[in-house]
Design an enzyme around this catalytic site. Structure first.
Site: not given
Ligand code: ADP
Ligand code: MG
Length: 384
Positions: A119, A122, A169
């Site tokens: 959270g 990253l 991501d």
């Protein structure tokens, strides 16, 4: 927890020997809020991984344990399974999306441990999705090409978990490589691994340790504002599909006719795409100063035009920029907290970390976490 700890813990919990897969978190060096505008991003994989140990079981259900949360949960592998607003949604969502794509999975026991901070921007979420995906696929002896796997993991987060994130991501968590950052065209998914020479400088990630609640609603609002900008500019140039297609010259012609806030949002995205390209060009001549200047400009644009920074991020960035050897500093990730990313000359890294941590703690009363990073390898199985 190291690999042997995970192996042993799995055997104690489930009385079986697992296979273990790992996928890294990431930091985006430049190209923020460009992904959902069909634009460019330039992330690298961190040397921090989420590990999923897995073994099949007869019953069609998933037994999942997260060592980070010290919590176990069980869910069935039914097609009508939906999100529960629980951390296991990321794993369940991945299974759900794979089954929907035609991969029939057996039940399984999973043990999860991550050293990606959870959270903090990253991308522990993508690391969890991608490591789970590899683990599930291993049960049926299947592999999926990287770009397609990234799409499926993104789909798990978009459609199952309900978080409308872009594809960056998942893509970097799969495709990362040591000593390289990854240039990704978020429209075509064409990508290029660009050498990031670590001999002169380090990437330092500074975690502000705050996360303001504004984040989710502001994110959706920014997306809407970008879409409004596209719609308005389509009246002049019907071929425009996303802000990615708008040149600076075009933007300047219509800027004054756009609602001021929409114009600001568009300006950020259009200039940010240009900065990504310039930053990557700078690397081809190892011009780290120029790379760093683009990082600085990126932060200022995110703060002033896109307005997704916050006090703590701005302080962290200002403190970083005042240190010797800091070539560039910017917020990274969605904003409203999370981390900054900094390019720091090698001889100054230790003093940089000490001073920034101290100054930030004095200012906020919070002890920031700092991670000195080199680009790392993407998702893979660990050979036991
Ligand atoms: P980020 O991706 O920046 O870390 P997100 O809010 O997107 O932040 O994802 C964090 C969420 O992912 C957590 O709240 C949790 O639900 C889930 N998660 C990530 N890693 C783990 C883990 N090791 N164990 C359990 N849940 C995890
Ligand atoms: Mg995430």
């Amino acid at each position: 927890m190291n690999i042997l700890d995970i192996l042993q813990a799995f055997q104690e919990r489930y009385d079986r020997t697992p296979r273990i897969f790992q996928a890294p978190g990431r930091v985006n060096l430049i190209g923020e809020h460009t992904d959902y505008n069909d634009g460019f991003v330039f992330p690298m994989a961190l040397e921090r991984y989420t590990r999923v140990a897995i073994a099949p079981q007869k019953e069609r259900r998933l037994d999942i344990y997260s060592a980070n949360l010290d919590e176990a949960t069980t869910l069935s592998l039914n097609a009508n399974e939906t999100a529960r607003g629980h951390w296991s949604d990321y794993v369940a969502g991945m299974a759900h999306v794979l089954e929907h794509a035609g991969y029939v999975l057996p039940g399984a026991m999973l043990y999860i441990h991550s050293d990606v901070p959870v959270g903090s921007g990253l991308s522990s979420s993508a690391a969890l999705e991608v490591s789970s995906a590899l683990a599930f696929l291993s049960l049926i002896d299947q592999t999926i090409p990287g770009p397609e796997l990234a799409r499926l993991a993104q789909k798990a987060e978009n459609q199952f978990v309900g978080m409308n994130c872009g594809i960056m991501d998942q893509f970097i968590s799969i495709h990362g490589q040591a000593e390289h950052a990854l240039f990704l065209d978020c429209r075509s998914l064409d990508y290029q691994l660009v050498p990031l020479d670590s001999s002169g400088a380090r990437i330092v990630v500074c975690n502000t340790m705050v996360k303001h609640e504004l984040g989710a609603s502001a994110y959706n609002q920014r997306r809407d504002q970008c879409e409004t900008g596209v719609r308005l500019m389509q009246q002049h140039w019907p071929t425009i599909r996303a802000l990615r297609d708008v040149s600076m010259t075009q933007f300047l012609l219509v800027e004054g006719s756009l609602p001021p806030v929409v114009a600001q949002r568009c300006r950020h995205v259009i200039t940010e795409n240009e900065r990504v390209l310039d930053a990557i060009a700078a690397l081809s001549t190892t011009d780290l100063q120029r790379f760093g200047r683009n990082m600085n400009d990126s932060h200022d644009s995110l703060r002033d035009d896109y307005q997704v920074s916050c006090e703590e991020l701005d302080w962290m960035v200002e403190m970083a920029r005042s240190q010797p050897g800091c070539l560039g500093a910017r917020m990274t990730g969605g904003g409203f907290g999370g981390c900054s990313v900094n390019l720091v000359e090698l001889p100054h890294v230790d003093s940089f970390c000490r001073s920034v941590a101290q100054q930030y703690a004095e200012r906020t009363g919070l002890a920031p976490h700092l991670y000195v990073s080199v680009p790392s390898r993407g998702a893979h199985e660990i050979n036991l």
